[in-house]
Design an enzyme around this catalytic site. Structure first.
Site, PDB file in Angstrom:
ATOM      1  N   LYS A  23      28.804  55.641  44.986  1.00  0.00           N
ATOM      2  CA  LYS A  23      28.597  54.360  44.281  1.00  0.00           C
ATOM      3  C   LYS A  23      27.839  53.378  45.161  1.00  0.00           C
ATOM      4  O   LYS A  23      26.876  52.752  44.735  1.00  0.00           O
ATOM      5  CB  LYS A  23      29.964  53.779  43.894  1.00  0.00           C
ATOM      6  CG  LYS A  23      29.931  52.304  43.510  1.00  0.00           C
ATOM      7  CD  LYS A  23      31.307  51.777  43.174  1.00  0.00           C
ATOM      8  CE  LYS A  23      32.151  51.265  44.305  1.00  0.00           C
ATOM      9  NZ  LYS A  23      31.826  49.938  44.832  1.00  0.00           N
ATOM     10  N   ASN A  24      28.297  53.248  46.422  1.00  0.00           N
ATOM     11  CA  ASN A  24      27.740  52.195  47.269  1.00  0.00           C
ATOM     12  C   ASN A  24      26.367  52.542  47.838  1.00  0.00           C
ATOM     13  O   ASN A  24      25.726  51.715  48.491  1.00  0.00           O
ATOM     14  CB  ASN A  24      28.717  51.853  48.398  1.00  0.00           C
ATOM     15  CG  ASN A  24      29.935  51.126  47.845  1.00  0.00           C
ATOM     16  OD1 ASN A  24      29.937  50.703  46.694  1.00  0.00           O
ATOM     17  ND2 ASN A  24      30.970  50.992  48.657  1.00  0.00           N
ATOM     18  N   CYS A 118      36.644  37.405  45.724  1.00  0.00           N
ATOM     19  CA  CYS A 118      37.270  38.423  44.899  1.00  0.00           C
ATOM     20  C   CYS A 118      38.601  38.781  45.523  1.00  0.00           C
ATOM     21  O   CYS A 118      38.990  38.193  46.538  1.00  0.00           O
ATOM     22  CB  CYS A 118      36.367  39.638  44.735  1.00  0.00           C
ATOM     23  SG  CYS A 118      36.104  40.529  46.245  1.00  0.00           S
ATOM     24  N   ARG A 123      34.291  36.691  50.762  1.00  0.00           N
ATOM     25  CA  ARG A 123      33.035  37.449  50.728  1.00  0.00           C
ATOM     26  C   ARG A 123      31.789  36.599  50.473  1.00  0.00           C
ATOM     27  O   ARG A 123      31.102  36.752  49.458  1.00  0.00           O
ATOM     28  CB  ARG A 123      33.132  38.577  49.704  1.00  0.00           C
ATOM     29  CG  ARG A 123      34.240  39.550  50.042  1.00  0.00           C
ATOM     30  CD  ARG A 123      34.351  40.667  49.038  1.00  0.00           C
ATOM     31  NE  ARG A 123      33.328  41.676  49.192  1.00  0.00           N
ATOM     32  CZ  ARG A 123      33.178  42.712  48.374  1.00  0.00           C
ATOM     33  NH1 ARG A 123      33.981  42.862  47.355  1.00  0.00           N
ATOM     34  NH2 ARG A 123      32.224  43.592  48.573  1.00  0.00           N
ATOM     35  N   ASP A 306      37.297  50.674  53.137  1.00  0.00           N
ATOM     36  CA  ASP A 306      37.445  51.204  51.775  1.00  0.00           C
ATOM     37  C   ASP A 306      38.445  52.353  51.689  1.00  0.00           C
ATOM     38  O   ASP A 306      38.721  52.852  50.594  1.00  0.00           O
ATOM     39  CB  ASP A 306      36.091  51.681  51.227  1.00  0.00           C
ATOM     40  CG  ASP A 306      35.175  50.514  50.914  1.00  0.00           C
ATOM     41  OD1 ASP A 306      35.649  49.377  50.882  1.00  0.00           O
ATOM     42  OD2 ASP A 306      33.965  50.755  50.706  1.00  0.00           O
ATOM     43  N   ARG A 398      35.807  51.607  38.200  1.00  0.00           N
ATOM     44  CA  ARG A 398      34.588  51.053  38.815  1.00  0.00           C
ATOM     45  C   ARG A 398      34.038  52.003  39.882  1.00  0.00           C
ATOM     46  O   ARG A 398      32.867  51.935  40.233  1.00  0.00           O
ATOM     47  CB  ARG A 398      34.891  49.701  39.468  1.00  0.00           C
ATOM     48  CG  ARG A 398      35.209  48.628  38.475  1.00  0.00           C
ATOM     49  CD  ARG A 398      35.420  47.312  39.163  1.00  0.00           C
ATOM     50  NE  ARG A 398      34.192  46.903  39.838  1.00  0.00           N
ATOM     51  CZ  ARG A 398      34.025  45.744  40.443  1.00  0.00           C
ATOM     52  NH1 ARG A 398      34.987  44.873  40.444  1.00  0.00           N
ATOM     53  NH2 ARG A 398      32.890  45.450  41.023  1.00  0.00           N
TER      54      ARG A 398
HETATM   55  N1  EPU Z   1      30.355  38.725  55.195  1.00  0.00           N
HETATM   56  C1  EPU Z   1      30.094  37.419  55.501  1.00  0.00           C
HETATM   57  N2  EPU Z   1      28.876  36.912  55.175  1.00  0.00           N
HETATM   58  C2  EPU Z   1      27.927  37.665  54.554  1.00  0.00           C
HETATM   59  C3  EPU Z   1      28.195  39.003  54.245  1.00  0.00           C
HETATM   60  C4  EPU Z   1      29.435  39.518  54.580  1.00  0.00           C
HETATM   61  O1  EPU Z   1      30.933  36.717  56.056  1.00  0.00           O
HETATM   62  O2  EPU Z   1      26.839  37.143  54.279  1.00  0.00           O
HETATM   63  C5  EPU Z   1      31.681  39.268  55.526  1.00  0.00           C
HETATM   64  C6  EPU Z   1      32.466  39.613  54.241  1.00  0.00           C
HETATM   65  O3  EPU Z   1      33.141  38.483  53.740  1.00  0.00           O
HETATM   66  C7  EPU Z   1      33.400  40.690  54.720  1.00  0.00           C
HETATM   67  C8  EPU Z   1      32.569  41.409  55.792  1.00  0.00           C
HETATM   68  O4  EPU Z   1      31.534  40.511  56.170  1.00  0.00           O
HETATM   69  O5  EPU Z   1      34.528  40.129  55.306  1.00  0.00           O
HETATM   70  C9  EPU Z   1      31.963  42.717  55.333  1.00  0.00           C
HETATM   71  O6  EPU Z   1      31.115  42.525  54.225  1.00  0.00           O
HETATM   72  P1  EPU Z   1      29.851  43.436  53.918  1.00  0.00           P
HETATM   73  O7  EPU Z   1      28.715  42.542  53.598  1.00  0.00           O
HETATM   74  O8  EPU Z   1      29.681  44.444  54.997  1.00  0.00           O
HETATM   75  O9  EPU Z   1      30.326  44.176  52.616  1.00  0.00           O
HETATM   76  P2  EPU Z   1      29.595  44.233  51.203  1.00  0.00           P
HETATM   77  O10 EPU Z   1      28.174  44.602  51.383  1.00  0.00           O
HETATM   78  O11 EPU Z   1      29.951  43.042  50.396  1.00  0.00           O
HETATM   79  C10 EPU Z   1      30.033  46.806  50.970  1.00  0.00           C
HETATM   80  C11 EPU Z   1      30.680  47.701  49.964  1.00  0.00           C
HETATM   81  C12 EPU Z   1      32.177  47.451  49.963  1.00  0.00           C
HETATM   82  C13 EPU Z   1      32.699  47.758  51.366  1.00  0.00           C
HETATM   83  C14 EPU Z   1      31.965  46.894  52.404  1.00  0.00           C
HETATM   84  C15 EPU Z   1      32.365  47.198  53.823  1.00  0.00           C
HETATM   85  C16 EPU Z   1      28.945  47.952  48.322  1.00  0.00           C
HETATM   86  C17 EPU Z   1      28.449  47.689  46.954  1.00  0.00           C
HETATM   87  N3  EPU Z   1      30.121  47.422  48.649  1.00  0.00           N
HETATM   88  O12 EPU Z   1      30.353  45.473  50.565  1.00  0.00           O
HETATM   89  O13 EPU Z   1      32.728  48.388  49.047  1.00  0.00           O
HETATM   90  O14 EPU Z   1      34.076  47.473  51.427  1.00  0.00           O
HETATM   91  O15 EPU Z   1      30.547  47.111  52.279  1.00  0.00           O
HETATM   92  O16 EPU Z   1      32.174  48.523  54.131  1.00  0.00           O
HETATM   93  O17 EPU Z   1      28.294  48.654  49.093  1.00  0.00           O
HETATM   94  C18 EPU Z   1      34.347  49.237  47.570  1.00  0.00           C
HETATM   95  O18 EPU Z   1      33.558  50.175  47.312  1.00  0.00           O
HETATM   96  O19 EPU Z   1      35.546  49.247  47.202  1.00  0.00           O
HETATM   97  C19 EPU Z   1      33.862  48.088  48.330  1.00  0.00           C
HETATM   98  C20 EPU Z   1      34.488  46.911  48.329  1.00  0.00           C
END
Ligand code: EPU
Length: 427
Positions: A23-24, A118, A123, A306, A398
């Site tokens: 998915k990701n 969320c 996030r 995850d 999802r």
């Molecule tokens: N963060 C910030 N500022 C930003 C971006 C992130 O503070 O601008 C913080 C977030 O709040 C969080 C941490 O950094 O505490 C990690 O966030 P990241 O940006 O790495 O995660 P994401 O891109 O929002 C993806 C996956 C998530 C997975 C995370 C971490 C996708 C679509 N989602 O989210 O997947 O948990 O990376 O590996 O790729 C899931 O599949 O259940 C899921 C939540």
């Protein structure tokens, strides 16, 4: 009509299943289609999930054509795209923010309602916005939306304060069409980033260093259509490996990349699980009895956040006391109170969970608060005595394709039962 998942547990699972596409990885690769001008992106091994439908609807809203059937997806991107994203779709899924970089690079402007917090934390997307600003974008926040503009983005040196997966993906997509070279330092190293980079390279992008902490991108004028296969879903595959381990069963997950889940496999072996790893298959050997282990979640190649809820479910039945520290998200412990209803002994202290293993779990009525929390409840339910009923199973859909069919093929006693929207656990 809503649905609940009803499981009868306490039976070892046995058999084999094939991992779905990730998915990701699929979500950012789909968003990258917006970077092409009059091109077609052909994707294989796309999982059929609610989040994939949401991204398809978002791309259609922006002017792309999306055709999806049996794992194959074609995305046709026209010359002209709409650059304002529909709030209702963006609010449905945080990964909608992945269209920001591509829209800014292709259309020179974008409007994106700020995705809110969320269940697993606030996030923010500040790192995405900081990086795009460094590339010359003008960004304003107005009425809860990001308004971004740039004539043509310019290559820049960007240091990410945290190796955010989404920020790395957005900036990578923006950088391929920027003028000059972009260097992303402290970039995320997740395998999904490399799947996206490979897609962009096949489209004509010039990228070096994906999979490491420093990604270099030389901007090009235009990208063209291509084809790509989505990598196996390491989180889904791991969830079924844990289903084998928690039920003391004999489960083989095929079509996966074991090196993408080394953190889990090493931890399971440390806990005493008997695993057989051969080629693209991982098998849990029967009669596994787990012992307590400690771990903290970290960006890849660390232990994935995850999988934190799912391994917690397994450790609830391990001998001894385990400690799990959640270091990626601020509040990813909503599964704890639900697991406790099933007899798990877990104490929370800030970002740390202390788990004392018990002999048996008991089926209960519980609520899936988010995707991976739901997966943890499924695992606990498979191991528990009696019936477990999981409400709000939409969260699970999802991220897990055909979960009920897959569990049934392993001998699980699982069914989906319609329920009223307001029906929930009776405590
Ligand atoms: N963060 C910030 N500022 C930003 C971006 C992130 O503070 O601008 C913080 C977030 O709040 C969080 C941490 O950094 O505490 C990690 O966030 P990241 O940006 O790495 O995660 P994401 O891109 O929002 C993806 C996956 C998530 C997975 C995370 C971490 C996708 C679509 N989602 O989210 O997947 O948990 O990376 O590996 O790729 C899931 O599949 O259940 C899921 C939540």
């Amino acid at each position: 009509m809503n649905h609940k998942l009803v499981l009868r547990g306490d039976r070892p699972l046995k058999g084999s299943i094939t991992a779905q596409g990730a998915k990701n990885a699929a979500l950012p690769v789909m968003a990258s289609a917006l970077l092409m001008k009059n091109g077609t992106l052909e994707l294989s091994r796309v999982p059929d999930l609610h989040d994939i439908q949401t991204m398809s609807d978002l791309l259609r809203n922006l002017g792309a054509e999306v055709h999806f059937s049996e794992g194959k997806m074609n995305i046709v991107t026209p010359d002209q795209l709409d650059w304002a994203t529909p709030p209702a779709l963006v609010r449905k899924m945080r990964a909608s923010s992945l269209v920001l970089g591509p829209l800014l690079a292709r259309c020179h402007r974008a409007v994106l309602p700020l995705p809110g917090g969320c269940a697993i934390g606030s996030r923010p997307i500040d790192l995405h916005l900081k990086g795009l600003t460094k590339m010359g974008a003008e960004i304003r926040l107005e009425h809860g939306s990001v308004h971004a503009e740039a004539s043509r983005l310019k290559g820049a040196r960007i240091y990410l304060d945290f190796p955010s997966v989404g920020a790395t993906e957005n900036l990578l997509m923006a950088a391929v069409l920027a003028e000059g070279e972009t260097v992303i330092e402290n970039a995320a190293r997740e395998p999904e980033i490399s799947n996206l980079a490979e897609t962009l390279i096949r489209m004509g992008g010039q990228i070096d260093g994906d999979g490491t902490g420093t990604i270099r991108v030389k901007g090009v004028e235009e990208l063209h259509g291509t084809e790509i296969t989505i990598i196996p879903d390491r989180i889904e595959a791991s969830t079924y490996i844990l289903a084998g381990a928690i039920t003391g069963g004999d489960v083989t997950v095929k079509g996966m990349e074991p090196e993408h889940l080394e953190a889990l496999l090493a931890k399971l072996e440390e806990a005493g699980a008997h695993l057989s790893i051969q080629g693209d298959c991982v098998r849990t050997l029967p009669d596994t009895l787990l012992s307590a282990v400690s771990l903290k979640t970290l960006p890849y190649p660390g232990f994935p956040t995850d999988l934190q809820p799912q391994i917690m479910a397994a450790l609830c039945l391990a001998r001894g006391t385990s400690v799990i520290q959640e270091r990626v998200f601020e509040s990813r412990f909503l599964h704890v109170s639900e697991l406790k209803r099933m007899g798990c002994q877990i104490e929370l202290q800030g970002d740390t969970a202390i788990i004392t293993g018990v002999e048996h779990l008991t089926g209960a009525e519980v609520r899936a608060t988010d995707l991976r929390a739901g997966a943890a409840l499924v695992l606990a339910g498979l191991a528990a005595n009696g019936y477990t009923c999981i409400y709000q199973m939409g969260h699970i859909q999802r991220g897990y394709e055909n979960m009920v069919e897959k569990l049934r093929s392993l001998g699980g006693d699982v069914e989906i039962v319609p329920c009223d929207e307001n029906e929930g656990p009776k405590f």
